[in-house]
Design a protein around this motif. Sequence first.
Motif, PDB file in Angstrom:
ATOM      1  N   ASP A  57      -1.917  -4.816  -5.902  1.00 36.23           N
ATOM      2  CA  ASP A  57      -1.053  -5.933  -5.874  1.00 36.23           C
ATOM      3  C   ASP A  57      -0.404  -6.155  -7.221  1.00 36.23           C
ATOM      4  N   ALA A  58      -1.107  -6.049  -8.283  1.00 40.83           N
ATOM      5  CA  ALA A  58      -0.798  -6.076  -9.754  1.00 40.83           C
ATOM      6  C   ALA A  58       0.607  -5.293  -9.947  1.00 40.83           C
ATOM      7  N   LEU A  59       0.395  -3.715  -9.360  1.00 34.35           N
ATOM      8  CA  LEU A  59       1.491  -3.080  -9.706  1.00 34.35           C
ATOM      9  C   LEU A  59       2.611  -3.459  -8.663  1.00 34.35           C
ATOM     10  N   VAL A  60       2.518  -4.014  -7.453  1.00 29.51           N
ATOM     11  CA  VAL A  60       3.651  -4.704  -6.723  1.00 29.51           C
ATOM     12  C   VAL A  60       4.295  -5.758  -7.570  1.00 29.51           C
ATOM     13  N   ASP A  61       3.529  -6.592  -8.213  1.00 32.75           N
ATOM     14  CA  ASP A  61       4.198  -7.389  -8.952  1.00 32.75           C
ATOM     15  C   ASP A  61       4.898  -6.998 -10.235  1.00 32.75           C
ATOM     16  N   GLN A  62       4.645  -5.742 -10.649  1.00 33.31           N
ATOM     17  CA  GLN A  62       5.413  -5.159 -11.514  1.00 33.31           C
ATOM     18  C   GLN A  62       6.626  -4.354 -11.002  1.00 33.31           C
ATOM     19  N   GLY A  63       6.888  -4.354  -9.906  1.00 35.58           N
ATOM     20  CA  GLY A  63       7.764  -3.579  -9.160  1.00 35.58           C
ATOM     21  C   GLY A  63       7.470  -1.880  -9.035  1.00 35.58           C
ATOM     22  N   LEU A  64       6.425  -1.918  -9.282  1.00 30.73           N
ATOM     23  CA  LEU A  64       6.103  -0.167  -9.031  1.00 30.73           C
ATOM     24  C   LEU A  64       5.727   0.088  -7.618  1.00 30.73           C
ATOM     25  N   LEU A  65       5.206  -0.624  -6.898  1.00 31.04           N
ATOM     26  CA  LEU A  65       4.930  -0.225  -5.535  1.00 31.04           C
ATOM     27  C   LEU A  65       5.586  -1.421  -4.816  1.00 31.04           C
ATOM     28  N   THR A  66       5.690  -1.104  -3.312  1.00 29.40           N
ATOM     29  CA  THR A  66       6.167  -2.058  -2.278  1.00 29.40           C
ATOM     30  C   THR A  66       4.805  -2.212  -1.489  1.00 29.40           C
TER      31      THR A  66
ATOM     32  N   GLU B 272      -7.963  -4.923  13.052  1.00 29.10           N
ATOM     33  CA  GLU B 272      -7.959  -5.745  11.759  1.00 29.10           C
ATOM     34  C   GLU B 272      -6.414  -5.435  11.023  1.00 29.10           C
ATOM     35  N   GLN B 273      -6.249  -6.276   9.840  1.00 29.57           N
ATOM     36  CA  GLN B 273      -5.051  -6.288   9.241  1.00 29.57           C
ATOM     37  C   GLN B 273      -5.272  -5.446   7.898  1.00 29.57           C
ATOM     38  N   VAL B 274      -4.415  -4.740   7.874  1.00 27.46           N
ATOM     39  CA  VAL B 274      -4.257  -3.679   6.540  1.00 27.46           C
ATOM     40  C   VAL B 274      -2.823  -3.987   5.821  1.00 27.46           C
ATOM     41  N   THR B 275      -2.975  -3.268   4.846  1.00 29.57           N
ATOM     42  CA  THR B 275      -1.850  -3.503   3.857  1.00 29.57           C
ATOM     43  C   THR B 275      -1.616  -2.014   3.466  1.00 29.57           C
ATOM     44  N   ASN B 276      -0.067  -1.744   3.666  1.00 28.55           N
ATOM     45  CA  ASN B 276       0.348  -0.371   3.044  1.00 28.55           C
ATOM     46  C   ASN B 276       1.189  -0.554   1.801  1.00 28.55           C
ATOM     47  N   TYR B 277       0.941   0.238   0.854  1.00 28.15           N
ATOM     48  CA  TYR B 277       1.415   0.598  -0.325  1.00 28.15           C
ATOM     49  C   TYR B 277       2.248   1.788  -0.709  1.00 28.15           C
ATOM     50  N   ASP B 278       3.397   1.571  -1.182  1.00 30.33           N
ATOM     51  CA  ASP B 278       3.963   2.963  -1.496  1.00 30.33           C
ATOM     52  C   ASP B 278       4.955   2.739  -2.735  1.00 30.33           C
ATOM     53  N   LEU B 279       5.405   3.822  -3.064  1.00 27.83           N
ATOM     54  CA  LEU B 279       6.132   3.783  -4.609  1.00 27.83           C
ATOM     55  C   LEU B 279       7.363   3.138  -4.311  1.00 27.83           C
TER      56      LEU B 279
ATOM     57  N   GLN C 130      -2.727   8.988  -4.383  1.00 28.13           N
ATOM     58  CA  GLN C 130      -1.690   9.417  -3.279  1.00 28.13           C
ATOM     59  C   GLN C 130      -0.905   8.346  -2.577  1.00 28.13           C
ATOM     60  N   PHE C 131       0.359   8.179  -2.748  1.00 27.74           N
ATOM     61  CA  PHE C 131       0.760   7.319  -2.014  1.00 27.74           C
ATOM     62  C   PHE C 131       2.246   7.744  -0.722  1.00 27.74           C
ATOM     63  N   PRO C 132       2.175   7.208   0.429  1.00 31.03           N
ATOM     64  CA  PRO C 132       1.660   5.750   0.508  1.00 31.03           C
ATOM     65  C   PRO C 132       0.120   5.648   0.853  1.00 31.03           C
ATOM     66  N   ALA C 133      -0.641   4.496   0.476  1.00 23.17           N
ATOM     67  CA  ALA C 133      -1.842   4.302   0.576  1.00 23.17           C
ATOM     68  C   ALA C 133      -2.109   2.952   1.355  1.00 23.17           C
ATOM     69  N   GLN C 134      -3.425   2.937   1.994  1.00 20.09           N
ATOM     70  CA  GLN C 134      -3.501   1.747   2.985  1.00 20.09           C
ATOM     71  C   GLN C 134      -4.952   1.248   2.491  1.00 20.09           C
TER      72      GLN C 134
END
Length: 211
Positions: A66-75, A89-96, A49-53
């Motif tokens: 991060d690999a999918l960010v590189d391919q433009g599938l995720l932000t 703590e620092q977190v990273t958010n990923y979304d489509l 499920q997205f968004p994911a953290q």
Amino acid sequence: MRVFVIGLGCLAVMSLGCKKTTDNTGNFKAAINKYYASRPACLFADPVQFPAQQKTKDNPKTAPYDALVDQGLLTRTTDEKKKLLVFSEQVTNYDLSDKGRSAWTASQTQPGYGNFCYGTRTVSSIDSFTPTNDQPGATTTVNYHAGISGAPGWATAAETQNAFPQVMSDMANGAATATLANTTAGWSVTNGPAGVPRRSAATNADGSIVQ
């Protein structure tokens, strides 16, 4: 009359060869391809499920995303998440991304979940099979080669295949074995290739929200 009888015999042989239950390589190939058709090859072992953290410092979990960010599938964005009263703590958010939404395959059973699927295996050759017959109930073990062709660019990219090693093996024309049974409707796979569908990532990218 003799020609007529011979002709009927030839038609009978041809008819037998075309029967769905006949133990020939064409029917075996069709049965295995039908099995694969409902099992597309996807990146994640289970719908995500997205968004994911994820925790930014948890590289084993962030690397596949991060690999999918590189391919433009995720932000990707970063944020600070408070822990207890004084710590954070620092977190990273990923979304489509827009590109990701067009490549996204929504789950039919889990609303809001889905996967990135990159193709369906097809049989390239039937190599051998154990002795069998054309009677319902007969079984055979079939050795064959299968692979995926025409995969999208994001799936063939090195970054994706490093994060999801099974993608490369899925696309290779690899050897596999399946058990087939003869039914009144034709040959059917009863014991599919081990590991199919092979969708698990190299690391535990579970798409969870950090607690």
